[in-house]
Design a protein around this motif. Structure first.
Motif, PDB file in Angstrom:
ATOM      1  N   LEU A  40       0.835  -1.209   0.000  1.00  0.00           N
ATOM      2  CA  LEU A  40       0.000   0.000   0.000  1.00  0.00           C
ATOM      3  C   LEU A  40       0.865   1.254   0.000  1.00  0.00           C
ATOM      4  O   LEU A  40       1.971   1.255   0.527  1.00  0.00           O
ATOM      5  CB  LEU A  40      -0.902   0.026   1.235  1.00  0.00           C
ATOM      6  CG  LEU A  40      -2.025  -0.997   1.290  1.00  0.00           C
ATOM      7  CD1 LEU A  40      -2.711  -0.953   2.659  1.00  0.00           C
ATOM      8  CD2 LEU A  40      -3.037  -0.774   0.170  1.00  0.00           C
ATOM      9  N   THR A  41       0.325   2.304  -0.582  1.00  0.00           N
ATOM     10  CA  THR A  41       0.946   3.625  -0.556  1.00  0.00           C
ATOM     11  C   THR A  41      -0.147   4.624  -0.180  1.00  0.00           C
ATOM     12  O   THR A  41      -1.338   4.286  -0.251  1.00  0.00           O
ATOM     13  CB  THR A  41       1.502   4.016  -1.942  1.00  0.00           C
ATOM     14  OG1 THR A  41       0.399   4.132  -2.856  1.00  0.00           O
ATOM     15  CG2 THR A  41       2.513   2.993  -2.457  1.00  0.00           C
ATOM     16  N   PRO A  42       0.220   5.834   0.197  1.00  0.00           N
ATOM     17  CA  PRO A  42      -0.829   6.832   0.439  1.00  0.00           C
ATOM     18  C   PRO A  42      -1.755   6.988  -0.776  1.00  0.00           C
ATOM     19  O   PRO A  42      -2.973   7.069  -0.633  1.00  0.00           O
ATOM     20  CB  PRO A  42      -0.045   8.109   0.737  1.00  0.00           C
ATOM     21  CG  PRO A  42       1.234   7.606   1.353  1.00  0.00           C
ATOM     22  CD  PRO A  42       1.555   6.356   0.568  1.00  0.00           C
ATOM     23  N   GLN A  43      -1.178   6.982  -1.967  1.00  0.00           N
ATOM     24  CA  GLN A  43      -1.987   7.136  -3.183  1.00  0.00           C
ATOM     25  C   GLN A  43      -2.906   5.937  -3.401  1.00  0.00           C
ATOM     26  O   GLN A  43      -4.075   6.098  -3.741  1.00  0.00           O
ATOM     27  CB  GLN A  43      -1.087   7.337  -4.399  1.00  0.00           C
ATOM     28  CG  GLN A  43      -1.890   7.510  -5.686  1.00  0.00           C
ATOM     29  CD  GLN A  43      -1.017   7.722  -6.906  1.00  0.00           C
ATOM     30  OE1 GLN A  43       0.169   7.991  -6.800  1.00  0.00           O
ATOM     31  NE2 GLN A  43      -1.625   7.610  -8.073  1.00  0.00           N
ATOM     32  N   SER A  44      -2.405   4.721  -3.177  1.00  0.00           N
ATOM     33  CA  SER A  44      -3.258   3.547  -3.391  1.00  0.00           C
ATOM     34  C   SER A  44      -4.385   3.484  -2.359  1.00  0.00           C
ATOM     35  O   SER A  44      -5.482   3.009  -2.662  1.00  0.00           O
ATOM     36  CB  SER A  44      -2.441   2.249  -3.396  1.00  0.00           C
ATOM     37  OG  SER A  44      -1.914   1.954  -2.117  1.00  0.00           O
ATOM     38  N   LEU A  45      -4.137   3.986  -1.158  1.00  0.00           N
ATOM     39  CA  LEU A  45      -5.212   4.059  -0.162  1.00  0.00           C
ATOM     40  C   LEU A  45      -6.288   5.041  -0.612  1.00  0.00           C
ATOM     41  O   LEU A  45      -7.483   4.759  -0.491  1.00  0.00           O
ATOM     42  CB  LEU A  45      -4.668   4.474   1.204  1.00  0.00           C
ATOM     43  CG  LEU A  45      -4.039   3.375   2.036  1.00  0.00           C
ATOM     44  CD1 LEU A  45      -3.378   3.966   3.282  1.00  0.00           C
ATOM     45  CD2 LEU A  45      -5.056   2.315   2.419  1.00  0.00           C
ATOM     46  N   ALA A  46      -5.876   6.185  -1.126  1.00  0.00           N
ATOM     47  CA  ALA A  46      -6.844   7.165  -1.625  1.00  0.00           C
ATOM     48  C   ALA A  46      -7.655   6.555  -2.765  1.00  0.00           C
ATOM     49  O   ALA A  46      -8.880   6.724  -2.828  1.00  0.00           O
ATOM     50  CB  ALA A  46      -6.126   8.436  -2.068  1.00  0.00           C
ATOM     51  N   GLU A  47      -6.991   5.821  -3.644  1.00  0.00           N
ATOM     52  CA  GLU A  47      -7.691   5.171  -4.761  1.00  0.00           C
ATOM     53  C   GLU A  47      -8.627   4.075  -4.267  1.00  0.00           C
ATOM     54  O   GLU A  47      -9.685   3.845  -4.853  1.00  0.00           O
ATOM     55  CB  GLU A  47      -6.674   4.618  -5.754  1.00  0.00           C
ATOM     56  CG  GLU A  47      -5.931   5.709  -6.497  1.00  0.00           C
ATOM     57  CD  GLU A  47      -4.723   5.211  -7.271  1.00  0.00           C
ATOM     58  OE1 GLU A  47      -4.454   3.982  -7.275  1.00  0.00           O
ATOM     59  OE2 GLU A  47      -4.036   6.060  -7.877  1.00  0.00           O
ATOM     60  N   LEU A  50     -12.200   4.905  -3.748  1.00  0.00           N
ATOM     61  CA  LEU A  50     -13.061   5.122  -4.915  1.00  0.00           C
ATOM     62  C   LEU A  50     -13.973   3.917  -5.145  1.00  0.00           C
ATOM     63  O   LEU A  50     -15.060   4.063  -5.689  1.00  0.00           O
ATOM     64  CB  LEU A  50     -12.217   5.397  -6.160  1.00  0.00           C
ATOM     65  CG  LEU A  50     -11.318   6.630  -6.095  1.00  0.00           C
ATOM     66  CD1 LEU A  50     -10.478   6.743  -7.360  1.00  0.00           C
ATOM     67  CD2 LEU A  50     -12.131   7.896  -5.863  1.00  0.00           C
ATOM     68  N   ASN A  51     -13.516   2.728  -4.755  1.00  0.00           N
ATOM     69  CA  ASN A  51     -14.279   1.496  -4.982  1.00  0.00           C
ATOM     70  C   ASN A  51     -14.735   0.827  -3.698  1.00  0.00           C
ATOM     71  O   ASN A  51     -15.447  -0.175  -3.752  1.00  0.00           O
ATOM     72  CB  ASN A  51     -13.439   0.493  -5.787  1.00  0.00           C
ATOM     73  CG  ASN A  51     -13.043   1.048  -7.128  1.00  0.00           C
ATOM     74  OD1 ASN A  51     -13.878   1.548  -7.864  1.00  0.00           O
ATOM     75  ND2 ASN A  51     -11.762   0.990  -7.436  1.00  0.00           N
ATOM     76  N   GLU A  52     -14.280   1.320  -2.575  1.00  0.00           N
ATOM     77  CA  GLU A  52     -14.611   0.711  -1.292  1.00  0.00           C
ATOM     78  C   GLU A  52     -15.088   1.787  -0.331  1.00  0.00           C
ATOM     79  O   GLU A  52     -14.939   2.977  -0.590  1.00  0.00           O
ATOM     80  CB  GLU A  52     -13.394  -0.033  -0.719  1.00  0.00           C
ATOM     81  CG  GLU A  52     -12.929  -1.174  -1.620  1.00  0.00           C
ATOM     82  CD  GLU A  52     -11.774  -1.950  -1.060  1.00  0.00           C
ATOM     83  OE1 GLU A  52     -11.641  -2.032   0.174  1.00  0.00           O
ATOM     84  OE2 GLU A  52     -10.985  -2.496  -1.861  1.00  0.00           O
ATOM     85  N   ILE A  53     -15.662   1.348   0.769  1.00  0.00           N
ATOM     86  CA  ILE A  53     -16.197   2.250   1.792  1.00  0.00           C
ATOM     87  C   ILE A  53     -15.221   2.210   2.961  1.00  0.00           C
ATOM     88  O   ILE A  53     -15.042   1.163   3.584  1.00  0.00           O
ATOM     89  CB  ILE A  53     -17.588   1.777   2.239  1.00  0.00           C
ATOM     90  CG1 ILE A  53     -18.505   1.603   1.026  1.00  0.00           C
ATOM     91  CG2 ILE A  53     -18.180   2.745   3.250  1.00  0.00           C
ATOM     92  CD1 ILE A  53     -19.589   0.571   1.228  1.00  0.00           C
ATOM     93  N   GLY A  54     -14.590   3.319   3.233  1.00  0.00           N
ATOM     94  CA  GLY A  54     -13.606   3.363   4.304  1.00  0.00           C
ATOM     95  C   GLY A  54     -14.130   4.091   5.525  1.00  0.00           C
ATOM     96  O   GLY A  54     -14.949   5.007   5.427  1.00  0.00           O
TER      97      GLY A  54
END
Length: 157
Positions: A40-47, A50-54
């Motif tokens: 994981l990266t900060p960017q991949s977490l942000a992405e 987009l498809n999941e509910i955090g």
């Protein structure tokens, strides 16, 4: 302590990544293949949002926990459930589970699903105590042995 959805106003991606990595650190060297959290990266977490509910758990401004939910046919997948090591044992995981159950019910989904590594028998016990039951044994690509189990919790919708 409050649980809030991750929305467009959330920008603490590096802190969230640190929370996940510190929460999952005990797995390093115990599981094979290594945890996907390590990629994981900060960017991949942000992405991911987009498809999941955090959701994140906040106490004052401290990030103490998180989880990501993904609707699937008939269930809500619960992933990256993480509680900061210094906050474990305070019921934060159970609070997140209650939010996940409510989110599933809102979507008329009758179960929660999660995956946990075969080596992490302590996690199996915790999830069983929370009402999850083992439903499958599975392998990551390239492995000829069981590497994780699937668990489900059936909900009254």
């Amino acid at each position: 302590m409050k649980i809030v959805p991750i929305d467009e106003n959330f920008h603490r991606w590096s802190e969230l990544l640190q929370l996940i990595l510190s929460s999952f650190a005990y797995m390093n060297g115990r599981i094979n293949p290594p945890s996907s959290a390590l990629s994981l990266t900060p960017q991949s977490l942000a992405e991911k949002t987009l498809n999941e509910i955090g959701y994140v758990v906040l106490e004052d401004e401290d990030l103490l926990g998180c989880m990501f939910l993904r609707p699937e046919p008939g269930c809500l997948y619960l992933g990256k459930l993480a509680v900061a090591p210094e906050a474990q044992g305070r019921g934060i995981g159970r609070l997140l589970l209650q939010v996940a159950e409510a989110a599933a019910r809102e979507r008329l989904l009758s179960a929660l699903r999660l995956d946990t590594r075969i080596e992490l028998t302590g996690n199996h016990s915790v999830f069983a105590a929370w009402g999850f039951a083992k439903t499958a044994e599975k392998s990551h690509p390239g492995f000829d042995r069981v590497t994780y189990i699937e668990m489900r919790k059936v909900l009254a919708v």
